[in-house]
Each structure stands twice: as structure tokens, then as C-alpha cells.
Design a protein around this motif. Sequence first.
Motif, PDB file in Angstrom:
ATOM      1  N   GLY A 231       0.834  -1.196   0.000  1.00  0.00           N
ATOM      2  CA  GLY A 231       0.000   0.000   0.000  1.00  0.00           C
ATOM      3  C   GLY A 231       0.868   1.244   0.000  1.00  0.00           C
ATOM      4  N   ASP A 232       0.193   2.394   0.079  1.00  0.00           N
ATOM      5  CA  ASP A 232       0.907   3.677   0.095  1.00  0.00           C
ATOM      6  C   ASP A 232       0.580   4.430   1.365  1.00  0.00           C
ATOM      7  OD1 ASP A 232       2.457   3.783  -2.161  1.00  0.00           O
ATOM      8  OD2 ASP A 232       0.764   4.356  -3.441  1.00  0.00           O
ATOM      9  N   VAL A 233       1.550   5.178   1.851  1.00  0.00           N
ATOM     10  CA  VAL A 233       1.341   5.985   3.058  1.00  0.00           C
ATOM     11  C   VAL A 233       1.571   7.447   2.689  1.00  0.00           C
ATOM     12  CG1 VAL A 233       2.204   6.485   5.379  1.00  0.00           C
ATOM     13  CG2 VAL A 233       1.975   4.118   4.620  1.00  0.00           C
ATOM     14  N   ARG A 234       0.583   8.285   3.071  1.00  0.00           N
ATOM     15  CA  ARG A 234       0.658   9.710   2.777  1.00  0.00           C
ATOM     16  C   ARG A 234       1.212  10.414   4.007  1.00  0.00           C
ATOM     17  NH1 ARG A 234      -3.191  13.806   3.240  1.00  0.00           N
ATOM     18  NH2 ARG A 234      -4.684  12.398   4.224  1.00  0.00           N
ATOM     19  N   ILE A 235       2.284  11.191   3.825  1.00  0.00           N
ATOM     20  CA  ILE A 235       2.863  11.955   4.935  1.00  0.00           C
ATOM     21  C   ILE A 235       2.386  13.395   4.789  1.00  0.00           C
ATOM     22  CG2 ILE A 235       4.990  12.665   6.112  1.00  0.00           C
ATOM     23  CD1 ILE A 235       4.856   9.649   6.052  1.00  0.00           C
TER      24      ILE A 235
END
Length: 329
Positions: A231-235
Motif C-alpha cells: 500500500g501507500d502511506v501519505r505523509i
Amino acid sequence: MLSDVDCGALGVVEQHRWDLMKKRKSVCGETYNPDEEDEDTEPRVIHPKTDEQRARLQEACKNILLFKNVDEEQLSQVLDAMFEKTVENGEHVIDQGDDGDNFYVIERGTFDIFVVINNESCLVGSYDNQGSFGELALMYNTPRAATIVATSEGSLWGLDRETFRRIIVKNTAKKRQMYESFIETVPLLKSLDLSERIKVVDVIESRTYQDGERIIAQGDKADCLFIVECGDVRIAMRRKSMVEMEGGEVEITRCGRGQYFGELALVTNKPRAASAYAVGEVKCAVMDVKAFERLLGPCMDIMKRNIAHYEEQLVNLFGTSVDLSEPSP
Ligand code: 1OR
Ligand code: 1OR
């Protein structure tokens, strides 16, 4: 909680950690074939318990990482095999150099950790009413690496070596197989050798997050590092100087598979500098701060280089030169 205590020679303590690690390399590198030991031929250890004891035991064990990967039936066998051990103030539960007999989970009580460094017994940490110890000698077939002394009256739950190896070590071997290829692809861990990477696998815990779920909150106290498994993680970050964006935050970057986040606060000992959110379903390998300190020393240069890069980006994005270690607004 394990807390580091300066024994007046922290540099020496660090060096000793490395020596310890090097000594263990050969043993740790040994592969354990999970199918080799036939669990059904081993006699089961059962220590009968009252309902009240079992409830206390379950409570003490609920956050023990080594028990997290075992299935329900195995956990039940582990709990059956555990026995209560009360300790007196001053009692030595484990002596460095001995053979490993049991693994211990703390129900209550405080304990000091001593390690002999340059022929001197050095206080290197302590446990305060939670946690566990005594796993290293059983996992890596090495002598006890530290002395554990009760500093109050207390109560422990012991698990014998045979049951620990039959269930916990066997599961650890499966976990190693499961993570082997993923861990090879994590750029941060490239500077670790195989035995060091295996130790990383042994201490990580997988956590899953749903779309939009907050993984880290800016300003919070930090206790772990995250590596994205899928998945992707948004900072996202909010700053005093910033024009209010939707939600008061601006997205600063994204992390995908194999990338890490959450190291900054651990390295600087400051609150979280930004928030992190799941984009779609996300799975992360999570490592607590103690394991981070114990195992990721060799990766510190890479992390520090990246942190310097954050500072540059911060100027580009917000137009101000701000110290990332300043308290969050
Ligand atoms: P063990 O089976 O070797 C002693 O028996 C236990 O002390 C060990 O497993 C760990 O569970 C626990 N170094 C080695 N062992 C430690 C340490 C430690 N801390 C707790 N134990 N260090 C302190 C890290 C904060 C490194 C000291 C140089
Ligand atoms: P942490 O423990 O502070 C938030 O928790 C995490 O976001 C942080 O560790 C980093 O791992 C991650 N500035 C600050 N933190 C960042 C940044 C960043 N990028 C990722 N993190 N940048 C500069 C800010 C404008 C990077 C921009 C590419």
C-alpha cells in the motif's frame, strides 16, 4: 518498559552490543527448519491454573510480541505450560553466562538489567511492571546475555525452554521464511548482513491499516519505526506559517513498499514531525524503539542523510528554514 540507564560508559555499552551481536552471528545465521521437529512426539508441559491465575496470565501476555504470531491452539498450549514464579526484592532471576532454562513474562515488579562490560557489572536498563526477558538464550542457543535482578517483590510467568523452542522458535522460523524476500528489498536494511536482518525480522510486528486511517499523528510521542509492506502511506504536515489547506495539513510525500517512516522522532528524540495516513489498505512492519536502538545502529548514517534531505525539502516547500526538531505547532 525498558529504560536505558547510563552506567557512566555508554560508549562502552554500545561497543559491547556490537561485540555481542558479532558473537551471536554464527548461531543466529543457523537456519531452523520448522518441519524438522515433530511436535507430536514431544510431551506437553501443563501447569494447572485457577481461573483467576489464567486471567492474570492472559492479561500479562497480551502485548508480548513473541506470542503474536502463534495461532489460538498454540497460544493455549503456551499458556498451559507457563508457571507462576514469585520473586523477592534482590533475587537474581537470570545470571549472565548461564544456560537458558526459561523465558519470563513480567506480571508485576521492577527489575534491573546488568551486563558485564570490561569485567565490571554495568546497569544497562530496567523493566517496570511490564515486558518480558530471557528469550535470547533460547532463540539463538547462546549463554544468558545479561543478569536480571528483581528490585521489588514481584510476579513472573515462566515458560520452559522446550515449549518455547517447540512453539515460539518454530513460529519465528516461519516468520523468517515469510519475510525473507521482503526484507531483502528494503533499501534501508542493505547495510545489515544476513544475521542482522534475521534479527530485524524476529522483532518486527505486522500491522494493517484501513484507507484513510491515521498511522502517526504529528506532535505525538514516538515509540516505533514503520516499514511499508504494501500500500501507500501519505505523509502530511501542518505548520504555523502555512496557508490553511484542507484539513489544515499539506501532503509532503508518499511512502511505498520497502520505504520507511517514523524514524525522525526516534533519531532526534522529539515528537512526530508529521502525520502519516493509509492510502487504501496498508500493511506495515513495525519495530519498537528498543529494537530500533539495538539493531539499526548500522543504518543510522542512511537515516541521518535522509533527515538532512528533509531539512532542504522543508525550505523548498515552506520557504522557511526551520529546524525539524523544533516542537510541532
Ligand atoms: P537472555 O536469554 O540472554 C538475559 O537472558 C536477558 O536479558 C536477555 O535474554 C534479554 O531478554 C534481556 N543485552 C542483552 N540482553 C538484554 C539486554 C541487553 N536488555 C535486556 N536483555 N542490552 C540492553 C538493551 C537496552 C544490551 C546491553 C549491552
Ligand atoms: P517522524 O517520527 O517525525 C513523521 O514521524 C514521519 O514523516 C517522519 O518521522 C519521517 O519519517 C516522515 N519532514 C519530516 N518528516 C518527514 C518528511 C519531511 N518526509 C517524510 N517524513 N520532509 C520535509 C518536510 C517538508 C520531506 C519532504 C520530502
